[in-house]
Write an enzyme that holds these catalytic residues in place. Structure first.
Site, mmCIF file in Angstrom:
data_model
loop_
_atom_site.group_PDB
_atom_site.id
_atom_site.type_symbol
_atom_site.label_atom_id
_atom_site.label_comp_id
_atom_site.label_asym_id
_atom_site.label_seq_id
_atom_site.Cartn_x
_atom_site.Cartn_y
_atom_site.Cartn_z
ATOM 1 N N LYS A 107 1.150 -1.723 -0.212
ATOM 2 C CA LYS A 107 0.352 -0.338 0.176
ATOM 3 C C LYS A 107 1.301 1.509 0.173
ATOM 4 C CE LYS A 107 -4.329 -1.271 2.085
ATOM 5 N NZ LYS A 107 -5.339 -0.763 3.106
ATOM 6 N N LYS A 133 -15.748 -2.186 3.507
ATOM 7 C CA LYS A 133 -14.456 -1.852 2.203
ATOM 8 C C LYS A 133 -13.349 -0.858 3.139
ATOM 9 C CE LYS A 133 -16.367 -4.845 -0.645
ATOM 10 N NZ LYS A 133 -17.675 -5.507 0.700
ATOM 11 N N ASP A 134 -12.188 -1.605 2.694
ATOM 12 C CA ASP A 134 -10.990 -0.837 3.482
ATOM 13 C C ASP A 134 -11.174 0.825 2.696
ATOM 14 O OD1 ASP A 134 -9.969 -2.880 4.801
ATOM 15 O OD2 ASP A 134 -7.468 -1.827 3.739
ATOM 16 N N LYS A 135 -10.340 1.664 4.102
ATOM 17 C CA LYS A 135 -10.075 3.241 3.069
ATOM 18 C C LYS A 135 -8.877 3.563 2.098
ATOM 19 C CE LYS A 135 -9.704 7.903 5.042
ATOM 20 N NZ LYS A 135 -9.855 8.942 5.658
#
Length: 675
Positions: A139, A307-309
């Site tokens: 990421k 869901k993820d940020k």
């Protein structure tokens, strides 16, 4: 050593919202040390919940929004977990300008994070594979983490159609042609609060009911957030547009009758289903933003999982009685969002209905050899990984969420209050630090509240409850925190116990089924006998989260559950709480998860800023996929895999890289470079 505030802006490196600037991060590509092996970027969990496509993705990390301090609950979210508490989080910090704390913050971030948790602290101890770990950056860009929901029918959700379904009830002509350019400009300025006037009036020429209806439709669909009503002035009729929540606007148009709500066609399903594509926004943040522009309450939205940020995610949502036209117009005014694949259905979406999530993960600047990578990914595909609850579950500060959960189960409410509000070492926003200090000094909830510019964090919710009900009524004060946020604490404790017990189970018996293990027959867990052990694999074994409606393994690990809870002052035979909300029924969770559809490739690249994954929006816009050369300066590992709901993708990546994913550990490793 850099002060912590200088390490705050723009790109996370596993630091509770604190991060390196993009130029600093780019230097990591030239550093071969294993100590930089996993720059995991985690969403914060210290306490629950304490925009365009026009933006070039090559600059996305330099331009993304403020992540620091946005503490939010993330229960089993790493892959879009689907438990009820995850999808219902509605405590959200309002967008506030961050105070400049650089002058007052001289402690290094590494020093601040030395008080945080490591994987060992929460029972994450074991690996299943024997390969040698290797380093990489996860990421580095949020576009390196792409999540596509898998629907309840088993299909991977994609955004691939932006057309709007039309029926007889929709506007018969293009509403964008109804208003003049001057009117559009005035309305746009009003919508964005740039207009000093509190309303915009449009004179109806050639007045007919149809013409007025069309003007109403045009304003509301082209400028979400504005309301309209008809006024009579000087013998003529005007359409008056104003903010639904405007202060003076409402007063100025109050003389006219209330606007008539548009009826919903009887032959149309009540719910508009669509695909939500979002970048660098978590699901609740996105829903709150959409509801703000539509001027509706967030609870008219439904979805199957959060869901993820820090990712690009694609998922289905449903909206009650909002037309596809109105939703599609949001594409013109919201950044880093797209809505499409519209259809009308008779039912909403329900949490947990999804079959899982498909991940595309890029790990940049990898150090592993081709042989290491092959062994690691082959093991992930064939054996899987331990189904631990990830570090996101337990918080990032010196007060883990499971400690609060334990105090709730112990019925120790003063301890609950103290754990949430007391000062603690570690990385927090300045106003939270000042709020905690005020509470420690005065024990005055109203005085502490004055230190909080944002009152909707958990601390603010609790302080408001204490101010209203008094410090002698902590239970009632605590209940002012939204239910799902409160339950997060005890679920964190359950996860803490489960992690420790599954590590104990693997330590004692390895990766084979043994007598006394539990397997599921339908929804019922049953222990297996010695003669049955060879009939089962480790992938069928489940372990219980503690509660009053589960059974425990009949071997020595079952006794270990009892001992662990006894040490914590809890009776494993009496997990019902005086307050019904906090009674734990328990559940079962598989020990090992084997991902599906596992694929991987090693990519060579030269520019650390370019995206390495083509998105759905780029495909819609006809942009070519990224191209790679065989002789690039850097190497990246691209992984594709699918996981069931409530499973942590970070734990799968941990198994591949063999690295501690905790913020504390990664910060200790990474800040060597900052010295």
């Amino acid at each position: 050593m850099l002060p912590a505030a200088r390490v705050l802006k723009k790109v996370w490196i596993l630091t509770a919202g604190r991060c390196l600037t993009a130029p600093q991060l780019s230097k990591l590509h030239s550093i071969p040390l294993r100590s930089f092996s996993l720059h995991m970027i985690m969403e914060q969990q210290a306490s629950p919940y304490h925009s365009g496509m026009a933006e070039k993705r090559a600059l996305e990390e330099e331009e993304d929004g403020t992540l620091a301090g946005s503490k939010r609950v993330k229960l089993e979210r790493e892959n879009g977990g689907s438990t009820a508490e995850e999808g219902s989080m509605e405590v959200k910090e309002e967008e506030e300008e961050e105070e400049d704390e650089e002058d007052s913050d001289s402690e290094s971030f590494a020093d601040m994070m030395k008080h945080g948790l490591t994987e060992m602290d929460v029972g994450i101890l074991k690996y299943v594979s024997t390969h040698e770990g290797f380093s990489g950056i996860l990421k580095e860009r949020y576009s390196d983490f792409v999540v596509h929901e898998i629907s309840k029918q088993g299909s991977v959700v994609h955004l691939d159609d932006l057309t709007v379904p039309m029926d007889a009830e929709d506007a018969p002509i293009d509403v964008s042609q109804v208003l003049t350019e001057e009117q559009k400009q005035d309305l746009e300025e009003l919508q964005q609060f740039k207009n000093k006037e509190s309303s915009v009036s449009i004179k109806v020429i050639e007045d007919t009911k149809e013409k007025r209806t069309l003007l109403h439709q045009a304003v509301k669909s082209l400028f979400p957030g504005l309301e309209t009503k008809t006024e009579e002035r000087d013998g003529g009729k005007y359409i008056v547009a104003y903010h639904a929540a405007g202060k003076r606007a409402l007063a100025e148009v109050s003389a006219a009758p209330a606007p008539r709500k548009h009826s919903w066609p009887k032959n149309r399903g009540s719910f508009c289903h669509c695909v939500l594509y979002k970048e660098n926004k978590d699901t609740m943040e996105a829903i709150n933003l959409l509801s703000k522009f539509l001027r509706v309450k967030p609870n008219i939205f439904s979805y199957m999982g959060t869901k993820d940020k820090r990712a690009i995610t694609v998922q289905q949502i449903a909206v009650l009685k909002i037309s596809a036209q109105r939703l599609a117009h949001l594409n013109k005014c919201l950044m880093n969002f797209r809505l499409g694949n519209f259809s009308y259905q008779k039912h909403p979406l329900k949490l947990g209905e999804l079959q899982g999530n498909q991940f595309t993960v890029v790990i940049r600047n990898i150090s592993g050899t081709d042989e290491q990578i092959h062994k690691a990914l082959t093991s992930l595909r064939d054996v899987g990984f331990i189904n631990y609850y990830g570090m996101q579950r337990f918080g990032t500060t010196a007060v883990p969420t499971y400690e609060v959960g334990r105090a709730i189960l112990q019925n120790n409410w003063k301890e609950v209050m103290d754990l949430i509000l007391k000062p603690r070492p570690g990385a927090e926003k300045g106003y939270l630090v000042r709020c905690r200090e005020e509470w420690a000094n005065s024990q005055d909830p109203e005085a502490a509240l004055k230190k909080l510019p944002v009152k909707r964090c958990v601390e603010g919710q609790l302080l408001r409850g204490l101010a209203k009900y008094g410090k002698n009524n902590i239970v009632t004060a605590f209940s002012t925190i939204p239910r799902n946020n409160r339950l997060m604490y005890i679920h964190s404790y359950q996860s803490y116990v489960w992690n420790n017990m599954v590590s104990r189970r693997i330590e004692e018996f390895g990766l084979k089924a043994v007598e006394g293990d539990l397997v599921l027959h339908g929804a019922t867990a049953v222990p297996i006998s010695a003669s049955e052990a060879n009939q089962y694999s480790i992938h069928e074994i489940v372990m219980p989260l503690p509660g009053f409606d589960v059974m425990y393994p009949t071997h020595k690990v079952g006794a270990a559950y009892r001992e662990m809870l006894q040490v914590d002052g809890l009776d494993i035979d009496n997990m019902k709480h005086k307050i019904r909300d906090y009674s734990l029924s328990g559940a079962y969770r598989k020990v090992l998860i084997r991902p599906k559809d596992v694929h991987w490739e090693v990519i060579a690249y030269d520019d650390p800023k370019i995206p390495l994954v083509q998105t759905d929006v780029e495909k819609l816009e006809g942009k070519p996929p990224p191209t790679f050369s065989n002789d690039g300066k850097f190497r990246a590992l691209r992984m594709d895999f699918s996981l069931p709901p409530s499973t942590y993708a970070t734990m799968a990546i941990r198994e591949v890289l063999k690295m501690d994913t905790s913020i504390k550990k990664q910060t200790q490793l990474n800040t060597i470079w900052l010295r």
